[in-house]
Design an enzyme around this catalytic site. Structure first.
Site, PDB file in Angstrom:
ATOM      1  N   GLU A  30       1.606  12.188  -3.030  1.00 59.52           N
ATOM      2  CA  GLU A  30       2.193  13.430  -3.095  1.00 59.52           C
ATOM      3  C   GLU A  30       2.783  13.512  -4.414  1.00 59.52           C
ATOM      4  O   GLU A  30       2.819  14.674  -5.236  1.00 59.52           O
ATOM      5  CB  GLU A  30       3.321  13.540  -1.753  1.00 59.52           C
ATOM      6  CG  GLU A  30       4.004  14.881  -1.785  1.00 59.52           C
ATOM      7  CD  GLU A  30       4.843  14.954  -0.825  1.00 59.52           C
ATOM      8  OE1 GLU A  30       5.737  16.301  -0.708  1.00 59.52           O
ATOM      9  OE2 GLU A  30       4.906  14.197   0.011  1.00 59.52           O
ATOM     10  N   LYS A  73      -1.548 -11.829   6.363  1.00 55.47           N
ATOM     11  CA  LYS A  73      -0.326 -11.345   7.243  1.00 55.47           C
ATOM     12  C   LYS A  73      -0.032  -9.854   7.157  1.00 55.47           C
ATOM     13  O   LYS A  73      -1.131  -9.205   7.371  1.00 55.47           O
ATOM     14  CB  LYS A  73       0.753 -12.165   6.806  1.00 55.47           C
ATOM     15  CG  LYS A  73       0.681 -13.841   7.014  1.00 55.47           C
ATOM     16  CD  LYS A  73       1.830 -14.449   6.908  1.00 55.47           C
ATOM     17  CE  LYS A  73       2.201 -14.559   5.289  1.00 55.47           C
ATOM     18  NZ  LYS A  73       3.249 -15.591   5.319  1.00 55.47           N
ATOM     19  N   GLU A 115      10.376  -5.478   0.311  1.00 55.10           N
ATOM     20  CA  GLU A 115       9.694  -4.874  -0.877  1.00 55.10           C
ATOM     21  C   GLU A 115      10.441  -3.950  -1.848  1.00 55.10           C
ATOM     22  O   GLU A 115      10.502  -2.898  -1.011  1.00 55.10           O
ATOM     23  CB  GLU A 115       8.232  -4.391  -0.739  1.00 55.10           C
ATOM     24  CG  GLU A 115       7.505  -4.344  -1.727  1.00 55.10           C
ATOM     25  CD  GLU A 115       5.929  -3.877  -1.433  1.00 55.10           C
ATOM     26  OE1 GLU A 115       5.144  -4.070  -2.314  1.00 55.10           O
ATOM     27  OE2 GLU A 115       5.893  -3.136  -0.523  1.00 55.10           O
ATOM     28  N   LYS A 146      -7.277  11.475  -0.529  1.00 55.82           N
ATOM     29  CA  LYS A 146      -5.845  12.110  -0.378  1.00 55.82           C
ATOM     30  C   LYS A 146      -5.084  11.357  -1.360  1.00 55.82           C
ATOM     31  O   LYS A 146      -4.692  10.023  -1.207  1.00 55.82           O
ATOM     32  CB  LYS A 146      -5.221  12.021   0.818  1.00 55.82           C
ATOM     33  CG  LYS A 146      -3.814  12.935   0.989  1.00 55.82           C
ATOM     34  CD  LYS A 146      -2.850  12.390   1.775  1.00 55.82           C
ATOM     35  CE  LYS A 146      -2.174  11.372   1.522  1.00 55.82           C
ATOM     36  NZ  LYS A 146      -1.012  11.832   0.414  1.00 55.82           N
ATOM     37  N   GLU A 201      -4.790  -2.146   2.150  1.00 57.45           N
ATOM     38  CA  GLU A 201      -4.228  -3.017   0.925  1.00 57.45           C
ATOM     39  C   GLU A 201      -2.515  -2.482   1.049  1.00 57.45           C
ATOM     40  O   GLU A 201      -2.163  -1.499   0.560  1.00 57.45           O
ATOM     41  CB  GLU A 201      -4.878  -2.713  -0.271  1.00 57.45           C
ATOM     42  CG  GLU A 201      -4.527  -3.847  -1.410  1.00 57.45           C
ATOM     43  CD  GLU A 201      -3.546  -3.315  -1.880  1.00 57.45           C
ATOM     44  OE1 GLU A 201      -2.289  -3.780  -2.054  1.00 57.45           O
ATOM     45  OE2 GLU A 201      -3.468  -2.766  -3.214  1.00 57.45           O
ATOM     46  N   ASP A 219       2.641  12.079 -15.183  1.00 61.35           N
ATOM     47  CA  ASP A 219       2.767  12.240 -13.759  1.00 61.35           C
ATOM     48  C   ASP A 219       3.435  11.145 -13.300  1.00 61.35           C
ATOM     49  O   ASP A 219       4.179  11.058 -12.245  1.00 61.35           O
ATOM     50  CB  ASP A 219       1.170  12.469 -13.125  1.00 61.35           C
ATOM     51  CG  ASP A 219       1.467  13.083 -11.875  1.00 61.35           C
ATOM     52  OD1 ASP A 219       2.253  13.937 -11.719  1.00 61.35           O
ATOM     53  OD2 ASP A 219       0.451  13.059 -10.964  1.00 61.35           O
ATOM     54  N   CYS A 279       2.284  -3.774  -5.890  1.00 59.57           N
ATOM     55  CA  CYS A 279       2.147  -4.580  -4.405  1.00 59.57           C
ATOM     56  C   CYS A 279       2.454  -6.097  -4.914  1.00 59.57           C
ATOM     57  O   CYS A 279       2.641  -6.860  -4.043  1.00 59.57           O
ATOM     58  CB  CYS A 279       1.142  -4.168  -3.710  1.00 59.57           C
ATOM     59  SG  CYS A 279      -0.406  -4.026  -4.798  1.00 59.57           S
ATOM     60  N   ILE A 338       6.624  16.650 -10.933  1.00 63.25           N
ATOM     61  CA  ILE A 338       7.602  16.082 -11.828  1.00 63.25           C
ATOM     62  C   ILE A 338       7.490  15.072 -12.816  1.00 63.25           C
ATOM     63  O   ILE A 338       6.987  14.029 -12.428  1.00 63.25           O
ATOM     64  CB  ILE A 338       9.075  15.806 -11.005  1.00 63.25           C
ATOM     65  CG1 ILE A 338       9.411  16.843  -9.879  1.00 63.25           C
ATOM     66  CG2 ILE A 338      10.280  15.617 -12.104  1.00 63.25           C
ATOM     67  CD1 ILE A 338       9.885  18.116 -10.771  1.00 63.25           C
ATOM     68  N   GLY A 345       1.790  -4.129   1.396  1.00 64.69           N
ATOM     69  CA  GLY A 345       2.886  -4.601   0.697  1.00 64.69           C
ATOM     70  C   GLY A 345       2.836  -5.845   0.198  1.00 64.69           C
ATOM     71  O   GLY A 345       2.030  -6.689   0.746  1.00 64.69           O
TER      72      GLY A 345
END
Length: 497
Positions: free
Chosen positions: A185, A462, A392, A182, A257, A100, A291, A34, A259
């Protein structure tokens, strides 16, 4: 300019995925991609299946066995060819990523350039990646060498696909591995387009597979596959923790890697105009979907009212619009579901007593009605312990806090489960050095923000992650270290007959 005025003639990749060198329809279900600017369907992508993952890993292992034996300069040559292909298709890739993801064309153009630069840097680093002679401690010559792992699983996020893809694929290939990628989505198209460029570059078939799909299906199959020797993941901390647990079961290394809830700190002596511009860019570029976004602003109590008044006026002037409109500064969010999630965070902040000083709503008008837009927002009046200041949000939402002394400031800036980034604004180099060293963050920017270099390592503390990306060490992260001892003593071994 409205969304309907913007040309969107981007060529969409064919409805195929890349499995071990072969382009074909994925074995999984179909999913519509979409355009978040207007809600239109760009194309349908057929997801990969677990069987596709099996084939990709098997093909990758076979290809890596030969690729890993090639000399470094031979592998480097292929990385340069991939960079050539990216640069030749730069405009098409940038426009495709804007459609995209919703990002501004200026930002996606920079991300495409970054991807090409990553392949070139890793090629150069590979050419000069020396093995190490270690200090002799006995009758032997000792060496430390690095060897490929085999097949790398790379799982990338939706907020900056092509740059994140390159930051995993390039060093993994440089180190002699195959990669099963990957993409997210919601935003698979530019990753598939990159796969086309990689295959067209002449890279040996099977070294790179691109398998879009759901994390719970394709991502999980990659992470748990016995043939995958390492996973590199960029995304949310919750998913990262699940991957870490799966990796522990396999005793497999991971790079995570994750938040962030990064503090931006303005000191009393700061250049106000520069600080305001930096704060705006730090949180509202990428529509806050970063991030390392500077989402918690700490102001000195003595100057907070003055600074905040000017900041709110500057936020209100930011131009919200279609990513392909050159005047746009804040583009739509990646998906309508994510926009609703951001709006929910702001609603909960209001209910908890937070004061929305600007923004805090979906923009009105025909140009925005069908898109996933949200106004840049500033919230004051909440404590650092509130969910708004701890969770976050991943959107254009800035929380404002004040401080009176450095010790209290550092304690509250570090009072977060995250430790990814921080920004400092001061004219005093002593203050900058002292506070930068006290902050728990993998990256600290001083009188700038969100500036990156592929040559500089990037990591988190952390719950912001494990391992290192970028820099010369970025290649070593995709290798196994091995020690070699060369006996030099002419005398027989004490146990010799």
């Amino acid at each position: 300019m409205s969304a309907s005025d913007v040309a969107v003639d981007t060529v969409v990749p064919a409805d195929e995925v890349l499995v071990a060198g072969e382009w074909r329809r994925g074995g999984g279900t179909g999913s519509e991609s979409i355009d978040p600017a207007d809600g239109s369907v760009i194309t349908t992508v057929h997801h990969a299946s677990e069987a596709d993952v099996d084939e990709a890993v098997a093909g990758g292992a076979e290809a890596a066995a030969e690729w890993g034996r090639r000399l470094p300069h031979e592998r480097a040559r292929h990385l340069h060819w991939i960079a050539d292909g990216i640069e030749a298709s730069a405009e098409r890739l940038a426009r495709l990523q804007t459609r995209d993801t919703g990002k501004t064309l200026k930002e996606t153009s920079a991300l495409v350039a970054s991807a090409a630069g990553t392949f070139r840097y890793m090629a150069a680093a590979l050419e000069t990646f020396d093995e190490e002679l270690t200090t002799q401690r006995g009758p032997s010559l000792t060496m430390s060498v690095h060897e490929p792992i085999g097949v790398i699983g790379a799982i990338t996020p939706w907020n900056s696909p092509i740059a994140s893809d390159a930051q995993k694929i390039a060093p993994a290939l440089a180190a002699g591995n195959a990669v099963v990628l990957k993409p997210a989505e919601w935003t698979p198209l530019v990753s598939l387009a990159l796969g086309r460029i990689i295959t067209d570059s002449g890279l040996p078939p099977g070294l790179v597979s691109v398998l879009p799909g759901r994390g719970s299906v394709v991502g999980d199959a990659i992470v748990r596959h016995p043939g995958v020797g390492k996973v590199s993941f960029t995304g949310g901390t919750t998913t990262g923790r699940l991957i870490a647990h799966a990796a522990a079961d396999k005793l497999m290394p991971v790079t995570l890697e994750l938040g962030g809830k990064s503090p931006t700190i303005v000191f009393e002596d700061a250049d106000v105009e520069a600080a305001i511009a930096g704060v705006l860019f730090g949180i509202y570029s990428s529509s806050g979907q970063s991030c390392i976004a500077g989402s918690r602003l700490f102001l000195p109590s003595a100057r907070a009212e003055e600074f905040l008044e000017r900041l709110v006026k500057a936020v209100a002037r930011l131009r919200v619009g279609h990513g392909l409109d050159p005047d746009t500064q804040v583009a739509p969010l990646v998906h309508h579901r994510h926009r609703d999630s951001v709006a929910g965070h702001v609603d909960r902040a209001r209910a908890a007593g937070g004061e929305v000083l600007v923004g805090g709503a979906v923009p009105e008008g025909d140009a925005y009605d069908a898109g996933a837009y949200y106004l840049p927002t500033v919230i004051a009046g909440l404590d650092n312990s509130s969910p708004t200041c701890q969770e976050e949000i991943f959107g254009p939402v800035l929380s404002v806090l004040t401080y009176d002394d450095e010790d209290d400031l550092v304690a509250r800036a570090n009072d977060s489960v995250y430790g990814l980034a921080c920004g400092l604004w001061t004219r005093d180099y002593r203050t900058a050095w002292r506070v930068a060293r006290r902050i728990d963050a993998g990256t600290v920017w001083i009188n700038t923000y969100k500036q990156f270099s592929i040559s500089t390592p990037f990591s988190g503390m952390k719950e912001s992650g494990l391992g290192i990306e970028k820099g010369r060490r970025g290649i070593a992260e995709y290798t196994r270290q091995k020690s070699l001892y060369w006996g030099l003593d002419e005398a027989p071994h004490p146990w010799a007959g």
